[in-house]
Scaffold this motif. Structure first.
Motif, PDB file in Angstrom:
ATOM      1  N   GLY A 121      39.609  36.944  48.538  1.00  0.00           N
ATOM      2  CA  GLY A 121      40.012  37.978  47.577  1.00  0.00           C
ATOM      3  C   GLY A 121      38.970  38.149  46.492  1.00  0.00           C
ATOM      4  N   GLU A 122      38.450  37.054  45.980  1.00  0.00           N
ATOM      5  CA  GLU A 122      37.399  37.133  44.947  1.00  0.00           C
ATOM      6  C   GLU A 122      36.133  37.773  45.498  1.00  0.00           C
ATOM      7  OE1 GLU A 122      38.780  33.169  42.389  1.00  0.00           O
ATOM      8  OE2 GLU A 122      37.199  33.030  43.903  1.00  0.00           O
ATOM      9  N   ALA A 123      35.836  37.493  46.784  1.00  0.00           N
ATOM     10  CA  ALA A 123      34.641  38.081  47.399  1.00  0.00           C
ATOM     11  C   ALA A 123      34.777  39.596  47.498  1.00  0.00           C
ATOM     12  CB  ALA A 123      34.418  37.476  48.791  1.00  0.00           C
ATOM     13  N   ILE A 124      35.987  40.066  47.840  1.00  0.00           N
ATOM     14  CA  ILE A 124      36.186  41.529  47.956  1.00  0.00           C
ATOM     15  C   ILE A 124      36.094  42.172  46.571  1.00  0.00           C
ATOM     16  CG2 ILE A 124      37.784  43.338  48.656  1.00  0.00           C
ATOM     17  CD1 ILE A 124      38.990  41.308  50.643  1.00  0.00           C
ATOM     18  N   ASP A 125      36.747  41.570  45.593  1.00  0.00           N
ATOM     19  CA  ASP A 125      36.682  42.128  44.233  1.00  0.00           C
ATOM     20  C   ASP A 125      35.231  42.165  43.733  1.00  0.00           C
ATOM     21  OD1 ASP A 125      39.375  42.501  44.218  1.00  0.00           O
ATOM     22  OD2 ASP A 125      39.839  40.793  42.912  1.00  0.00           O
ATOM     23  N   ALA A 126      34.485  41.094  44.046  1.00  0.00           N
ATOM     24  CA  ALA A 126      33.073  41.057  43.628  1.00  0.00           C
ATOM     25  C   ALA A 126      32.280  42.160  44.331  1.00  0.00           C
ATOM     26  CB  ALA A 126      32.470  39.683  43.944  1.00  0.00           C
ATOM     27  N   ALA A 127      32.623  42.418  45.612  1.00  0.00           N
ATOM     28  CA  ALA A 127      31.937  43.478  46.355  1.00  0.00           C
ATOM     29  C   ALA A 127      32.205  44.836  45.693  1.00  0.00           C
ATOM     30  CB  ALA A 127      32.412  43.493  47.806  1.00  0.00           C
ATOM     31  N   MET A 128      33.447  45.042  45.278  1.00  0.00           N
ATOM     32  CA  MET A 128      33.795  46.310  44.628  1.00  0.00           C
ATOM     33  C   MET A 128      32.997  46.476  43.323  1.00  0.00           C
ATOM     34  SD  MET A 128      36.042  47.762  46.585  1.00  0.00           S
ATOM     35  CE  MET A 128      37.260  47.425  47.856  1.00  0.00           C
ATOM     36  N   LEU A 129      32.915  45.420  42.557  1.00  0.00           N
ATOM     37  CA  LEU A 129      32.161  45.480  41.298  1.00  0.00           C
ATOM     38  C   LEU A 129      30.679  45.754  41.550  1.00  0.00           C
ATOM     39  CD1 LEU A 129      33.826  42.519  39.349  1.00  0.00           C
ATOM     40  CD2 LEU A 129      33.769  44.919  38.606  1.00  0.00           C
ATOM     41  N   ALA A 130      30.136  45.099  42.599  1.00  0.00           N
ATOM     42  CA  ALA A 130      28.708  45.280  42.910  1.00  0.00           C
ATOM     43  C   ALA A 130      28.421  46.719  43.336  1.00  0.00           C
ATOM     44  CB  ALA A 130      28.302  44.309  44.022  1.00  0.00           C
ATOM     45  N   LEU A 142      36.983  51.684  41.766  1.00  0.00           N
ATOM     46  CA  LEU A 142      37.350  50.918  42.959  1.00  0.00           C
ATOM     47  C   LEU A 142      38.380  49.847  42.616  1.00  0.00           C
ATOM     48  CD1 LEU A 142      33.842  50.564  44.658  1.00  0.00           C
ATOM     49  CD2 LEU A 142      35.549  52.376  44.878  1.00  0.00           C
ATOM     50  N   PRO A 143      39.295  49.568  43.526  1.00  0.00           N
ATOM     51  CA  PRO A 143      40.354  48.589  43.242  1.00  0.00           C
ATOM     52  C   PRO A 143      39.812  47.157  43.228  1.00  0.00           C
ATOM     53  CG  PRO A 143      40.507  49.355  45.517  1.00  0.00           C
ATOM     54  CD  PRO A 143      39.433  50.178  44.862  1.00  0.00           C
ATOM     55  N   LYS A 144      40.200  46.418  42.192  1.00  0.00           N
ATOM     56  CA  LYS A 144      39.845  44.986  42.114  1.00  0.00           C
ATOM     57  C   LYS A 144      41.164  44.213  42.064  1.00  0.00           C
ATOM     58  CE  LYS A 144      37.160  46.915  39.601  1.00  0.00           C
ATOM     59  NZ  LYS A 144      36.629  48.317  39.518  1.00  0.00           N
ATOM     60  N   ILE A 145      41.886  44.240  43.180  1.00  0.00           N
ATOM     61  CA  ILE A 145      43.250  43.699  43.223  1.00  0.00           C
ATOM     62  C   ILE A 145      43.407  42.586  44.243  1.00  0.00           C
ATOM     63  CG2 ILE A 145      44.368  45.821  42.448  1.00  0.00           C
ATOM     64  CD1 ILE A 145      44.765  46.638  45.341  1.00  0.00           C
ATOM     65  N   TYR A 146      42.321  42.249  44.919  1.00  0.00           N
ATOM     66  CA  TYR A 146      42.443  41.370  46.074  1.00  0.00           C
ATOM     67  C   TYR A 146      42.532  39.892  45.709  1.00  0.00           C
ATOM     68  CZ  TYR A 146      41.471  45.722  48.386  1.00  0.00           C
ATOM     69  OH  TYR A 146      41.561  47.026  48.792  1.00  0.00           O
ATOM     70  N   ALA A 147      42.110  39.552  44.494  1.00  0.00           N
ATOM     71  CA  ALA A 147      42.224  38.149  44.057  1.00  0.00           C
ATOM     72  C   ALA A 147      43.427  37.958  43.140  1.00  0.00           C
ATOM     73  CB  ALA A 147      40.942  37.736  43.333  1.00  0.00           C
ATOM     74  N   SER A 148      44.312  38.937  43.143  1.00  0.00           N
ATOM     75  CA  SER A 148      45.469  38.879  42.240  1.00  0.00           C
ATOM     76  C   SER A 148      46.521  37.887  42.695  1.00  0.00           C
ATOM     77  CB  SER A 148      46.101  40.267  42.141  1.00  0.00           C
ATOM     78  OG  SER A 148      46.602  40.676  43.412  1.00  0.00           O
ATOM     79  N   GLY A 149      46.411  37.432  43.946  1.00  0.00           N
ATOM     80  CA  GLY A 149      47.410  36.504  44.476  1.00  0.00           C
ATOM     81  C   GLY A 149      48.604  37.201  45.104  1.00  0.00           C
ATOM     82  N   ARG A 150      48.612  38.541  45.057  1.00  0.00           N
ATOM     83  CA  ARG A 150      49.746  39.269  45.640  1.00  0.00           C
ATOM     84  C   ARG A 150      49.728  39.185  47.165  1.00  0.00           C
ATOM     85  NH1 ARG A 150      49.503  45.088  43.199  1.00  0.00           N
ATOM     86  NH2 ARG A 150      51.561  45.274  44.177  1.00  0.00           N
ATOM     87  N   VAL A 151      48.545  39.010  47.727  1.00  0.00           N
ATOM     88  CA  VAL A 151      48.431  38.804  49.174  1.00  0.00           C
ATOM     89  C   VAL A 151      47.688  37.496  49.386  1.00  0.00           C
ATOM     90  CG1 VAL A 151      47.447  39.703  51.315  1.00  0.00           C
ATOM     91  CG2 VAL A 151      48.392  41.287  49.632  1.00  0.00           C
TER      92      VAL A 151
END
Length: 544
Positions: A121-130, A142-151
């Motif tokens: 999740g952190e890797a995806i959020d970092a990709a979005m930021l990059a 871009l959504p930065k929601i993947y490290a939120s723990g919801r999934v």
């Protein structure tokens, strides 16, 4: 979280036909079921689809560029590698530059391993930021929601592997530049709305206007290259995508359009940015999500084409806080319904000879509550109303309220080159019987109805070059003078003006009097037979 590296090879890549998209999305929903509400599925999926889409576009451009460099010759391997990572090579061709660590392949590889440190999740959020950092047009979108723990991580890994099977069409033309993209985001979004409409409810449908309704708006308004197009309630940006398609299909440059939009909902505003980005549409959607009435993001804008599908009949739009706003030229809209606030806002945005199309509830054509009748009268008397179209029911997933289309034209019959010779006239079209069932509950307009019936009639009526002569068609369309509209107390319901369909008389048909006599005789015979059979039954029962 502690992760130790173990052997978990990346599964082989499978090429999937576009027709499999719905199956993949259904499986994606299965992956998320239990950890998210159905209404939230699409936000997780859309972000990943976007990431895969922009990565695929860059890979395609990268391969094309490498082939050109090798064919050209004289480049060292090191120079080739450096050139292949130059951002301008991609942005100059309308392609987003995706840093190496943010590419889909890197995320897929991360999903196939277990390492210490960064979670998937952190890797995806970092990709979005990059990606945002390298492409200013995508900043804060871009959504930065993947490290939120919801999934959880396991589901996220499964989702990534599943979406890896999505295949996209080629995105580059022969000239190495981006060409028109398939409406991937729109398809994904509509799929989730279709499958989870009940859980989405009305709120979900507010983001989305049925494609056939958008096509009809664009077909009538005919946006042209070089024009300014504005949607004050732009949702996911579907109007802009359709405008681009229309211009391209008529031989124009689809990218030569200035696009302005505004959207209140944060998530939808982000979605619109992603949707427009993959279509190469450069849009100004304002600095932030904002309320169109109280925080206009384009206060000085005058647009050539305005189109919108605002929420129907909204009562909590804050009208009481605006008072007598400069936009309320024809009177203050009622605080309990925003329909005439939307109409007057759009009128205020029209450039000289500008035109507008808006979807509203049928009630807007006849309501007289709280001054709405007086506002409508002022608009008609100022000759702003060009065309009214009554739509069939069951077009909208989110509401059963009957809807209509308003078309407005500044300078109609006077200085407008778009509508010629129609001063003091309004075109009424009754399309309530149009449409075919798309599924058990939803209708859609056909291409023949959009282009061949309604589009051709409007073009003929407004005197478009190459269009034939206009004629009223009883039961379908009528061109009506303002005097007649005034006689109907400025009610704009097409059914009042188009009359009824003429029924063709079959010369060989049975005369009505003879038919009544024949059917009456047949009925008497059947009554007599019924009485005879009843007696037989009664006799048989008496012997029992």
């Amino acid at each position: 979280m502690n992760h130790e590296r173990d052997e978990c090879p990346v599964p082989p890549r499978k090429k999937t036909e576009p027709a499999d998209m719905k199956q993949i999305l259904w499986q994606a929903a299965d992956k998320l079921r239990g950890s998210l509400d159905a209404a939230a599925y699409k936000h997780f999926v859309l972000g990943l689809v976007f990431l895969k889409y922009v990565s695929a576009a860059m890979s395609e451009k990268r391969a094309q560029l490498e082939a050109e460099l090798r064919e050209e010759g004289g480049w060292s391997e090191e120079d080739i590698l450096v050139t292949l990572e130059e951002r301008r090579e991609y942005t100059g061709a309308g392609i987003f530059y995706v840093p190496q660590t943010a590419r889909w392949e890197a995320v897929l590889e991360r999903a196939g391993t277990t390492v210490e440190g960064q979670t998937v999740g952190e890797a995806i959020d970092a990709a979005m930021l990059a990606i945002e950092a390298q492409n200013p047009a995508l900043k804060k979108t871009l959504p930065k929601i993947y490290a939120s723990g919801r999934v959880d991580e396991e589901r996220l890994v499964g989702l990534i592997r599943l979406l890896d099977r999505l295949a996209f069409q080629e995105q580059l033309g022969d000239d190495g530049r981006r060409k028109g993209a398939r409406d991937i985001m729109g398809e994904v979004y509509e799929y989730f709305l279709a499958e989870f409409a009940l859980k989405e409810g009305r709120k979900g449908g507010e983001y989305f206007t049925p494609e056939s309704v958008v096509q009809l708006l664009v077909e009538v308004l005919e946006p042209q290259p070089g024009e300014r197009v504005y949607d004050p309630a732009c949702g996911s940006g579907g109007m802009f995508v359709q405008a681009e398609k229309f211009i391209e299909s008529h031989g124009g440059n689809p990218l030569n359009v200035a696009v302005y939009g505004q959207e209140l909902n944060q998530t939808t505003w982000q979605l619109a940015h992603m949707n427009l980005a993959i279509h190469g549409v450069e849009a100004n959607l304002g600095d932030e999500p904002a309320d169109t009435f109280r925080n206009d993001q384009h206060p000085a804008l005058k647009a050539d084409v305005v189109m919108a599908n605002p929420p129907f009949n909204i009562s909590d739009w804050g009208g009481e806080m605006l008072g007598m706003d400069r936009r309320w030229v024809y009177g203050a809209p009622p605080v309990g319904n925003a329909n005439y606030a939307w109409l007057q806002h759009m009128i205020s945005k029209l450039a000289p000879s500008g035109r507008a199309g808006v979807v509203l509830a049928n009630g807007s054509m006849s309501s007289k509550q709280s001054g709405e009748g007086d506002i409508r009268r002022g608009m008609v008397e100022d000759d702003l109303v060009m065309c009214m179209i009554a739509l069939p029911g069951q077009l909208f997933r989110s509401t059963q309220i009957p809807a209509c289309l308003w078309f407005l034209a500044e300078g109609k019959g006077r200085h407008s080159e778009w509508v010629r010779g129609r001063k003091g006239e309004v075109l009424f079209i009754d399309a309530r019987e149009f449409g075919v069932m798309k599924n058990r509950t939803l209708k859609e307009l056909t291409q023949e109805e959009i282009v061949g019936r309604i589009g051709d009639v409007v073009r003929a009526w407004r005197g478009a070059e190459g269009a034939g002569a206009y004629e009223d068609v009883p039961g379908f369309c009528a061109s009506v003078g303002l005097g007649t509209v005034a006689e109907h107390d400025f009610v704009l319901t097409p059914g009042r003006y188009v009359g009824t369909t003429e029924v063709e008389v079959d010369p060989e048909a049975e005369p009505v009097e003879a038919k009544i006599a024949r059917l009456s005789a047949l009925l008497r015979e059947q009554f007599a037979e019924s009485e005879r059979l009843a007696k037989i039954v009664d006799e048989q029962l008496g012997r029992v």
